[in-house]
Motif scaffolding. Structure first.
Motif, PDB file in Angstrom:
ATOM      1  N   THR A  65       0.799  -1.121   0.112  1.00 54.76           N
ATOM      2  CA  THR A  65       0.016  -0.025   0.030  1.00 54.76           C
ATOM      3  C   THR A  65       0.833   1.248   0.086  1.00 54.76           C
ATOM      4  O   THR A  65       0.317   2.265  -0.688  1.00 54.76           O
ATOM      5  N   ILE A  66       1.895   1.248   0.743  1.00 57.87           N
ATOM      6  CA  ILE A  66       2.808   2.397   0.910  1.00 57.87           C
ATOM      7  C   ILE A  66       3.332   2.561  -0.620  1.00 57.87           C
ATOM      8  O   ILE A  66       3.628   3.871  -1.124  1.00 57.87           O
ATOM      9  N   LEU A  67       3.844   1.706  -1.232  1.00 53.65           N
ATOM     10  CA  LEU A  67       4.544   1.659  -2.578  1.00 53.65           C
ATOM     11  C   LEU A  67       3.295   2.202  -3.469  1.00 53.65           C
ATOM     12  O   LEU A  67       3.471   3.038  -4.326  1.00 53.65           O
ATOM     13  N   LYS A  68       2.193   1.585  -3.453  1.00 56.64           N
ATOM     14  CA  LYS A  68       0.998   1.796  -4.550  1.00 56.64           C
ATOM     15  C   LYS A  68       0.801   3.312  -4.347  1.00 56.64           C
ATOM     16  O   LYS A  68       0.687   4.111  -5.249  1.00 56.64           O
ATOM     17  N   GLU A  69       0.364   3.985  -3.254  1.00 55.62           N
ATOM     18  CA  GLU A  69      -0.236   5.334  -2.640  1.00 55.62           C
ATOM     19  C   GLU A  69       0.943   6.259  -2.973  1.00 55.62           C
ATOM     20  O   GLU A  69       1.041   7.043  -3.568  1.00 55.62           O
ATOM     21  N   GLY A  70       2.247   6.095  -2.383  1.00 56.16           N
ATOM     22  CA  GLY A  70       3.307   7.015  -2.238  1.00 56.16           C
ATOM     23  C   GLY A  70       4.204   7.153  -3.507  1.00 56.16           C
ATOM     24  O   GLY A  70       4.624   8.024  -3.904  1.00 56.16           O
ATOM     25  N   VAL A  71       4.570   5.790  -4.153  1.00 53.69           N
ATOM     26  CA  VAL A  71       5.231   5.823  -5.294  1.00 53.69           C
ATOM     27  C   VAL A  71       4.360   5.986  -6.613  1.00 53.69           C
ATOM     28  O   VAL A  71       4.660   6.834  -7.265  1.00 53.69           O
ATOM     29  N   GLY A  72       3.280   5.241  -6.440  1.00 57.35           N
ATOM     30  CA  GLY A  72       2.606   5.113  -7.792  1.00 57.35           C
ATOM     31  C   GLY A  72       1.423   6.305  -7.977  1.00 57.35           C
ATOM     32  O   GLY A  72       1.274   6.674  -9.125  1.00 57.35           O
ATOM     33  N   ARG A  73       1.032   6.819  -7.062  1.00 59.41           N
ATOM     34  CA  ARG A  73       0.093   7.695  -7.193  1.00 59.41           C
ATOM     35  C   ARG A  73       0.579   9.251  -6.752  1.00 59.41           C
ATOM     36  O   ARG A  73      -0.149  10.234  -7.275  1.00 59.41           O
ATOM     37  N   SER A  74       1.980   9.470  -6.186  1.00 58.96           N
ATOM     38  CA  SER A  74       2.218  10.837  -6.051  1.00 58.96           C
ATOM     39  C   SER A  74       2.961  11.522  -7.266  1.00 58.96           C
ATOM     40  O   SER A  74       3.418  10.636  -7.959  1.00 58.96           O
TER      41      SER A  74
END
Length: 175
Positions: A51-60
């Motif tokens: 979730t951290i990767l998806k939200e922080g890396v993928g969506r920022s």
């Protein structure tokens, strides 16, 4: 910013299409497939890390936020591994001693977990993203913690990219 983004996306389009195909194929594989040592397999399947990767890396949108998310995800692996493998023995319940049942998480254990989480995060355009982060990252950061975890992110992406799915049918073929 949009000009740089367009060029990166188009330059890495073929690699990212291939990565999308491979991560989709790998996303349903169990932790054992990624050679995560049994004592480090997570009952939560590392969901908080993905979730951290998806939200922080993928969506920022900002590269500095993406880099921070990579570091945060890596730290979450260590934290979650420690939490899920700790217990409070009956005789020390009241004095709050916590005993860890397993060995500490080393680099050889970390990377398979990170690859598993990378796959589960389903990050859009990871090849273009790696090129962006490696280009835009402050060189001073590459010598420390951020550089180490960015290199781990790149290693995870490269490993998946180079994986031959036709040979990846058993639990021991990807490493």
């Amino acid at each position: 910013r949009s000009t740089i983004s367009k060029h990166l996306v188009y330059a890495w389009l073929n690699d990212d299409v291939e990565m999308k195909h491979k991560t989709k194929a790998l996303s349903k594989k169990p932790q054992s497939f990624f050679r995560i040592h049994p004592e480090h397999r997570s009952p939560s399947e590392w969901k908080s890390v993905s979730t951290i990767l998806k939200e922080g890396v993928g969506r920022s949108t900002l590269p500095c936020v993406k880099l921070r998310a990579i570091v945060d995800a890596a730290k979450e692996i260590t934290k979650l591994d420690s939490e899920e493998r700790s217990y409070v023995p009956e005789e020390s319940f009241f004095d709050g001693k916590v005993v860890t049942k397993t060995k500490a998480l080393g680099a050889d254990d970390f990377l398979p977990i990170f690859i598993f989480c990378f796959v589960r995060a389903d990050i859009e355009r990871p090849s273009a993203l790696c090129a962006l982060l490696q280009t835009m990252c402050d060189p001073a950061l590459l010598n420390g913690e951020t550089g180490y975890y960015l290199a781990s992110f790149y290693a995870a992406m490269t490993h998946i990219h180079e994986l031959d799915l036709s040979e990846a049918n058993d639990d021991f073929s990807i490493f």
